[in-house]
Design a protein around this motif. Structure first.
Motif, PDB file in Angstrom:
ATOM      1  N   TYR A 255      51.247  34.441  28.920  1.00 24.13           N
ATOM      2  CA  TYR A 255      51.279  35.861  28.564  1.00 24.13           C
ATOM      3  C   TYR A 255      52.425  36.551  29.313  1.00 24.13           C
ATOM      4  O   TYR A 255      53.201  37.302  28.718  1.00 24.13           O
ATOM      5  N   LEU A 256      52.545  36.274  30.609  1.00 21.25           N
ATOM      6  CA  LEU A 256      53.618  36.889  31.400  1.00 21.25           C
ATOM      7  C   LEU A 256      54.987  36.503  30.855  1.00 21.25           C
ATOM      8  O   LEU A 256      55.855  37.353  30.650  1.00 21.25           O
ATOM      9  N   ARG A 257      55.193  35.209  30.643  1.00 21.01           N
ATOM     10  CA  ARG A 257      56.518  34.704  30.256  1.00 21.01           C
ATOM     11  C   ARG A 257      56.853  34.952  28.784  1.00 21.01           C
ATOM     12  O   ARG A 257      57.934  35.433  28.470  1.00 21.01           O
ATOM     13  N   ASP A 258      55.933  34.615  27.896  1.00 25.26           N
ATOM     14  CA  ASP A 258      56.241  34.621  26.465  1.00 25.26           C
ATOM     15  C   ASP A 258      56.000  35.962  25.786  1.00 25.26           C
ATOM     16  O   ASP A 258      56.670  36.285  24.811  1.00 25.26           O
ATOM     17  N   VAL A 259      55.034  36.720  26.275  1.00 28.83           N
ATOM     18  CA  VAL A 259      54.737  38.004  25.648  1.00 28.83           C
ATOM     19  C   VAL A 259      55.478  39.139  26.363  1.00 28.83           C
ATOM     20  O   VAL A 259      56.188  39.912  25.739  1.00 28.83           O
ATOM     21  N   LEU A 260      55.328  39.217  27.680  1.00 30.61           N
ATOM     22  CA  LEU A 260      55.951  40.309  28.428  1.00 30.61           C
ATOM     23  C   LEU A 260      57.384  40.009  28.855  1.00 30.61           C
ATOM     24  O   LEU A 260      58.085  40.901  29.309  1.00 30.61           O
ATOM     25  N   ARG A 261      57.798  38.752  28.748  1.00 32.39           N
ATOM     26  CA  ARG A 261      59.148  38.321  29.144  1.00 32.39           C
ATOM     27  C   ARG A 261      59.398  38.518  30.636  1.00 32.39           C
ATOM     28  O   ARG A 261      60.517  38.777  31.065  1.00 32.39           O
ATOM     29  N   LEU A 262      58.351  38.401  31.433  1.00 33.49           N
ATOM     30  CA  LEU A 262      58.474  38.395  32.894  1.00 33.49           C
ATOM     31  C   LEU A 262      58.646  36.931  33.285  1.00 33.49           C
ATOM     32  O   LEU A 262      57.683  36.216  33.551  1.00 33.49           O
ATOM     33  N   THR A 263      59.878  36.478  33.304  1.00 30.90           N
ATOM     34  CA  THR A 263      60.157  35.047  33.426  1.00 30.90           C
ATOM     35  C   THR A 263      60.375  34.576  34.861  1.00 30.90           C
ATOM     36  O   THR A 263      60.728  33.425  35.068  1.00 30.90           O
ATOM     37  N   GLY A 264      60.158  35.433  35.838  1.00 30.37           N
ATOM     38  CA  GLY A 264      60.300  35.001  37.228  1.00 30.37           C
ATOM     39  C   GLY A 264      59.252  33.974  37.617  1.00 30.37           C
ATOM     40  O   GLY A 264      59.526  33.047  38.372  1.00 30.37           O
TER      41      GLY A 264
ATOM     42  N   GLY B  17      45.673  40.708  45.073  1.00 30.24           N
ATOM     43  CA  GLY B  17      46.346  40.587  46.359  1.00 30.24           C
ATOM     44  C   GLY B  17      46.411  39.189  46.930  1.00 30.24           C
ATOM     45  O   GLY B  17      46.946  38.988  48.012  1.00 30.24           O
ATOM     46  N   LYS B  18      45.881  38.210  46.205  1.00 27.86           N
ATOM     47  CA  LYS B  18      45.852  36.833  46.702  1.00 27.86           C
ATOM     48  C   LYS B  18      46.731  35.935  45.830  1.00 27.86           C
ATOM     49  O   LYS B  18      46.705  36.037  44.602  1.00 27.86           O
ATOM     50  N   ALA B  19      47.505  35.052  46.473  1.00 34.04           N
ATOM     51  CA  ALA B  19      48.354  34.120  45.717  1.00 34.04           C
ATOM     52  C   ALA B  19      47.470  33.240  44.838  1.00 34.04           C
ATOM     53  O   ALA B  19      46.525  32.607  45.325  1.00 34.04           O
ATOM     54  N   THR B  20      47.784  33.220  43.540  1.00 36.33           N
ATOM     55  CA  THR B  20      46.974  32.518  42.555  1.00 36.33           C
ATOM     56  C   THR B  20      47.886  31.868  41.528  1.00 36.33           C
ATOM     57  O   THR B  20      48.884  32.451  41.123  1.00 36.33           O
ATOM     58  N   SER B  21      47.514  30.683  41.091  1.00 33.46           N
ATOM     59  CA  SER B  21      48.266  29.982  40.054  1.00 33.46           C
ATOM     60  C   SER B  21      48.042  30.658  38.707  1.00 33.46           C
ATOM     61  O   SER B  21      46.915  30.734  38.217  1.00 33.46           O
ATOM     62  N   ALA B  22      49.116  31.150  38.089  1.00 29.95           N
ATOM     63  CA  ALA B  22      49.005  31.862  36.813  1.00 29.95           C
ATOM     64  C   ALA B  22      48.663  30.941  35.654  1.00 29.95           C
ATOM     65  O   ALA B  22      48.162  31.399  34.632  1.00 29.95           O
ATOM     66  N   ILE B  23      48.917  29.645  35.794  1.00 31.28           N
ATOM     67  CA  ILE B  23      48.579  28.711  34.710  1.00 31.28           C
ATOM     68  C   ILE B  23      47.075  28.428  34.722  1.00 31.28           C
ATOM     69  O   ILE B  23      46.488  28.081  33.704  1.00 31.28           O
ATOM     70  N   SER B  24      46.436  28.594  35.872  1.00 28.44           N
ATOM     71  CA  SER B  24      45.022  28.249  35.997  1.00 28.44           C
ATOM     72  C   SER B  24      44.087  29.430  35.722  1.00 28.44           C
ATOM     73  O   SER B  24      42.875  29.274  35.770  1.00 28.44           O
ATOM     74  N   VAL B  25      44.645  30.597  35.416  1.00 25.86           N
ATOM     75  CA  VAL B  25      43.846  31.786  35.140  1.00 25.86           C
ATOM     76  C   VAL B  25      44.073  32.197  33.691  1.00 25.86           C
ATOM     77  O   VAL B  25      45.220  32.309  33.256  1.00 25.86           O
TER      78      VAL B  25
ATOM     79  N   ARG C  65      47.653  45.732  26.993  1.00 25.79           N
ATOM     80  CA  ARG C  65      46.466  45.310  26.254  1.00 25.79           C
ATOM     81  C   ARG C  65      46.823  44.061  25.474  1.00 25.79           C
ATOM     82  O   ARG C  65      47.702  44.071  24.619  1.00 25.79           O
ATOM     83  N   HIS C  66      46.117  42.975  25.796  1.00 26.00           N
ATOM     84  CA  HIS C  66      46.318  41.697  25.100  1.00 26.00           C
ATOM     85  C   HIS C  66      45.292  41.607  23.988  1.00 26.00           C
ATOM     86  O   HIS C  66      44.091  41.683  24.237  1.00 26.00           O
ATOM     87  N   THR C  67      45.765  41.443  22.758  1.00 30.54           N
ATOM     88  CA  THR C  67      44.849  41.361  21.618  1.00 30.54           C
ATOM     89  C   THR C  67      44.819  39.968  21.011  1.00 30.54           C
ATOM     90  O   THR C  67      44.246  39.776  19.945  1.00 30.54           O
ATOM     91  N   GLY C  68      45.419  39.020  21.693  1.00 33.68           N
ATOM     92  CA  GLY C  68      45.433  37.651  21.201  1.00 33.68           C
ATOM     93  C   GLY C  68      44.322  36.814  21.809  1.00 33.68           C
ATOM     94  O   GLY C  68      43.264  37.325  22.198  1.00 33.68           O
ATOM     95  N   ASP C  69      44.579  35.536  21.933  1.00 41.31           N
ATOM     96  CA  ASP C  69      43.608  34.564  22.434  1.00 41.31           C
ATOM     97  C   ASP C  69      43.218  34.895  23.879  1.00 41.31           C
ATOM     98  O   ASP C  69      44.058  34.877  24.770  1.00 41.31           O
ATOM     99  N   PRO C  70      41.942  35.160  24.143  1.00 43.25           N
ATOM    100  CA  PRO C  70      41.514  35.482  25.503  1.00 43.25           C
ATOM    101  C   PRO C  70      41.625  34.288  26.461  1.00 43.25           C
ATOM    102  O   PRO C  70      41.648  34.458  27.673  1.00 43.25           O
ATOM    103  N   GLN C  71      41.725  33.072  25.909  1.00 40.23           N
ATOM    104  CA  GLN C  71      41.831  31.881  26.753  1.00 40.23           C
ATOM    105  C   GLN C  71      43.282  31.486  27.040  1.00 40.23           C
ATOM    106  O   GLN C  71      43.533  30.469  27.688  1.00 40.23           O
ATOM    107  N   MET C  72      44.226  32.285  26.585  1.00 43.41           N
ATOM    108  CA  MET C  72      45.641  32.013  26.870  1.00 43.41           C
ATOM    109  C   MET C  72      45.852  32.042  28.378  1.00 43.41           C
ATOM    110  O   MET C  72      45.399  32.964  29.050  1.00 43.41           O
TER     111      MET C  72
END
Length: 176
Positions: A46-55, A74-82, A34-41
């Motif tokens: 969120y993956l890298r800095d909050v969850l520390r999933l740095t792959g 299930g589709k390859a998507t740019s995580a920076i653009s979402v 559950r993300h309670t911060g900025d919804p536009q992040m």
């Protein structure tokens, strides 16, 4: 003991927990967050800095190198653009979520090892995610299909990546 009892709350007082904070529910690698911060992040941060999933890596503000690819629905998507808000209540899989719970690698991960398709490693997670997506869509991808992948590798691993994808398509990941 008497001092501790004197500090305890009176039995007549009721403790009411605070309401659960509003947030955005996310399903990442089979786990609920559950993300309670900025919804536009951007989801990448969120993956890298909050969850520390740095792959998943940063590869530019528009995801132009493919280093930041994840599987979204299930589709390859740019995580920076979402944004985190747009990823709400969807299935998200990062490079960390591809392997089985027992540690068995995904066939594409194993094929990248088999073919030494790693180079410096920065772009490798994005290549693997893009390859998983491609192989879901096309069981026997051609060289032209592989050439459409959005990934960039400055180490020159493209030939080995091609061999890794074809190894998976032939069902030979993990075999000599």
């Amino acid at each position: 003991m008497a001092l501790a009892q004197a500090q305890a709350l009176p039995a007549t007082e009721t403790i009411v927990p605070d309401k659960i904070r509003d947030g955005i529910d996310l399903q990442i690698n089979g786990e609920h967050y559950r993300h309670t911060g900025d919804p536009q992040m951007p989801l990448l941060w969120y993956l890298r800095d909050v969850l520390r999933l740095t792959g998943t890596k940063y590869g530019g503000e528009h995801g132009e190198s493919g280093a930041d690819l994840i599987l979204l629905k299930g589709k390859a998507t740019s995580a920076i653009s979402v944004t985190v808000a747009k990823a709400a209540n969807t299935e998200i899989v990062t490079i960390e979520g591809l392997a089985a719970n027992d540690g068995t690698l995904h066939p594409v991960q194993q094929a990248f090892i088999d073919e030494d398709a790693i180079g410096c490693g920065y772009c490798t997670p994005g290549w693997i995610i893009a390859s998983v997506d491609l192989l879901k869509r096309k069981k026997q991808p051609s060289d032209d299909d592989i050439d459409t992948l959005p990934n960039v590798c400055r180490c020159g691993c493209q030939t080995r990546v091609r061999r890794a994808i074809k190894r998976v398509a032939a069902g030979k990941a993990g075999q000599p």
